[in-house]
Write a protein that holds these residues in place. Structure first.
Motif, PDB file in Angstrom:
ATOM      1  N   LYS A   6       3.439  61.628  71.296  1.00  0.00           N
ATOM      2  CA  LYS A   6       2.128  61.138  71.742  1.00  0.00           C
ATOM      3  C   LYS A   6       1.853  61.449  73.225  1.00  0.00           C
ATOM      4  O   LYS A   6       1.749  60.558  74.059  1.00  0.00           O
ATOM      5  CB  LYS A   6       2.021  59.625  71.486  1.00  0.00           C
ATOM      6  N   PRO A   7       1.727  62.725  73.551  1.00  0.00           N
ATOM      7  CA  PRO A   7       1.512  63.125  74.950  1.00  0.00           C
ATOM      8  C   PRO A   7       0.114  62.762  75.433  1.00  0.00           C
ATOM      9  O   PRO A   7      -0.793  62.492  74.641  1.00  0.00           O
ATOM     10  CB  PRO A   7       1.690  64.642  74.889  1.00  0.00           C
ATOM     11  N   ASP A   8      -0.039  62.768  76.748  1.00  0.00           N
ATOM     12  CA  ASP A   8      -1.367  62.559  77.339  1.00  0.00           C
ATOM     13  C   ASP A   8      -2.241  63.790  77.148  1.00  0.00           C
ATOM     14  O   ASP A   8      -3.462  63.685  77.020  1.00  0.00           O
ATOM     15  CB  ASP A   8      -1.238  62.277  78.842  1.00  0.00           C
TER      16      ASP A   8
ATOM     17  N   LYS B 214      -5.759  64.682  75.230  1.00  0.00           N
ATOM     18  CA  LYS B 214      -6.653  65.648  75.833  1.00  0.00           C
ATOM     19  C   LYS B 214      -6.092  67.048  75.599  1.00  0.00           C
ATOM     20  O   LYS B 214      -4.885  67.221  75.440  1.00  0.00           O
ATOM     21  CB  LYS B 214      -6.800  65.378  77.325  1.00  0.00           C
ATOM     22  N   VAL B 215      -6.977  68.029  75.583  1.00  0.00           N
ATOM     23  CA  VAL B 215      -6.571  69.382  75.225  1.00  0.00           C
ATOM     24  C   VAL B 215      -7.036  70.375  76.284  1.00  0.00           C
ATOM     25  O   VAL B 215      -8.188  70.333  76.731  1.00  0.00           O
ATOM     26  CB  VAL B 215      -7.162  69.797  73.859  1.00  0.00           C
ATOM     27  N   VAL B 216      -6.126  71.251  76.676  1.00  0.00           N
ATOM     28  CA  VAL B 216      -6.495  72.406  77.491  1.00  0.00           C
ATOM     29  C   VAL B 216      -6.174  73.644  76.656  1.00  0.00           C
ATOM     30  O   VAL B 216      -5.037  73.861  76.250  1.00  0.00           O
ATOM     31  CB  VAL B 216      -5.712  72.460  78.814  1.00  0.00           C
ATOM     32  N   PHE B 217      -7.185  74.433  76.363  1.00  0.00           N
ATOM     33  CA  PHE B 217      -7.017  75.635  75.555  1.00  0.00           C
ATOM     34  C   PHE B 217      -6.556  76.791  76.435  1.00  0.00           C
ATOM     35  O   PHE B 217      -6.985  76.911  77.581  1.00  0.00           O
ATOM     36  CB  PHE B 217      -8.335  76.010  74.884  1.00  0.00           C
TER      37      PHE B 217
ATOM     38  N   SER C 145      -9.924  62.343  85.166  1.00  0.00           N
ATOM     39  CA  SER C 145     -10.805  62.098  84.030  1.00  0.00           C
ATOM     40  C   SER C 145     -10.315  60.931  83.178  1.00  0.00           C
ATOM     41  O   SER C 145      -9.123  60.788  82.898  1.00  0.00           O
ATOM     42  CB  SER C 145     -10.899  63.350  83.161  1.00  0.00           C
ATOM     43  N   THR C 146     -11.245  60.102  82.754  1.00  0.00           N
ATOM     44  CA  THR C 146     -10.933  58.977  81.860  1.00  0.00           C
ATOM     45  C   THR C 146     -11.635  59.112  80.520  1.00  0.00           C
ATOM     46  O   THR C 146     -11.359  58.354  79.594  1.00  0.00           O
ATOM     47  CB  THR C 146     -11.350  57.642  82.497  1.00  0.00           C
TER      48      THR C 146
END
Length: 237
Positions: free
Chosen positions: A47-49, A76-79, A118-119
């Motif tokens: 369960k990463p951030d 959250k995702v960074v592509f 960011s929240t």
């Protein structure tokens, strides 16, 4: 500090990104995966951030994997992607974070700093698949990619979610909620989903309960709560 998982099928690209993230001093990479199926397992376990997700991967693409995650617990995702005009345009239009390969350290630093502040969780519906055509599973020391049309039913147990076809049973990293939302399977019991096309017979029992017999002869429980919905789905008044 954010906990992260890096998912990329290219070893050198994966190692380079992990080193660059370490240099930001804002992200701790707790796990890495070389494919989407392994990535799903790690996401559900740790369960990463945030996840750094490659788009172009064999078997299951990054977009397919993203579509398999539970929206309620999605990190959250960074592509990350090699230059793709249409992919980049989609990311920018929807304000998604993305990195172009080869990754520029300065761009990565800005991306990470923005993530730390960011929240708000982005809505990834604009690029995820509405329906899944395939479900990745693990069974008998091998990875299986099962077409959703071949699934008779799915059910949850003490150790996870199980996908059943007429020939076999395999473990899936997808939740029943995701399977219900993204496949033809419908709920017939709190712990069971069934493919309407796999129903051979419904036996009505006492106390408003019922039992489904599938085409392969498997028996599934139907609770009072879902019996009416099941009948309606089959066109039975």
């Amino acid at each position: 500090m954010l906990n992260a998982i890096v998912i990329d099928d290219e070893q050198y690209a994966r190692e380079e990104l992990i080193e660059l993230l370490h240099e930001t001093k804002l992200v701790q990479v707790i796990q890495q995966a070389e494919n989407a199926i392994e990535g799903l397992q790690l996401i559900n376990k740790f369960k990463p951030d945030i996840i750094f997700l490659d788009i172009q991967m064999p078997q299951i693409t990054g977009i397919e994997m993203l579509s398999m995650l539970n929206t309620e617990t999605m990190p959250k995702v960074v592509f990350s992607t090699a230059y793709d005009q249409y992919a980049v345009q989609a990311f920018e239009e929807n304000a998604f974070d993305y990195l172009l390969k080869p990754i520029d350290p300065a761009r990565l630093q800005k991306t990470v700093e923005r993530l730390v502040k960011s929240t708000q969780q982005p809505n990834y519906n604009a690029i995820t698949l509405e329906y899944l055509e395939r479900v990745p599973c693990i069974g008998h020391n091998r990875i299986l990619i099962i077409a959703t049309q071949d699934i008779e039913f799915a059910h949850s147990g003490l150790t996870g979610v199980y996908i059943n076809t007429a020939q076999q049973e395999a473990t899936s990293q997808l939740t029943l909620k995701v399977l219900e939302e993204k496949t033809p399977l419908i709920r017939c019991h709190r712990q069971y989903l069934v493919n309407l096309k796999a129903i051979k017979e419904i036996q009505l029992l006492d106390n408003g309960l019922a039992e489904i017999i599938t085409n392969s002869g498997q028996k599934l429980p139907v609770s009072r709560r879902y019996l009416k919905l099941l009948k309606q789905s089959l066109g039975i008044i």
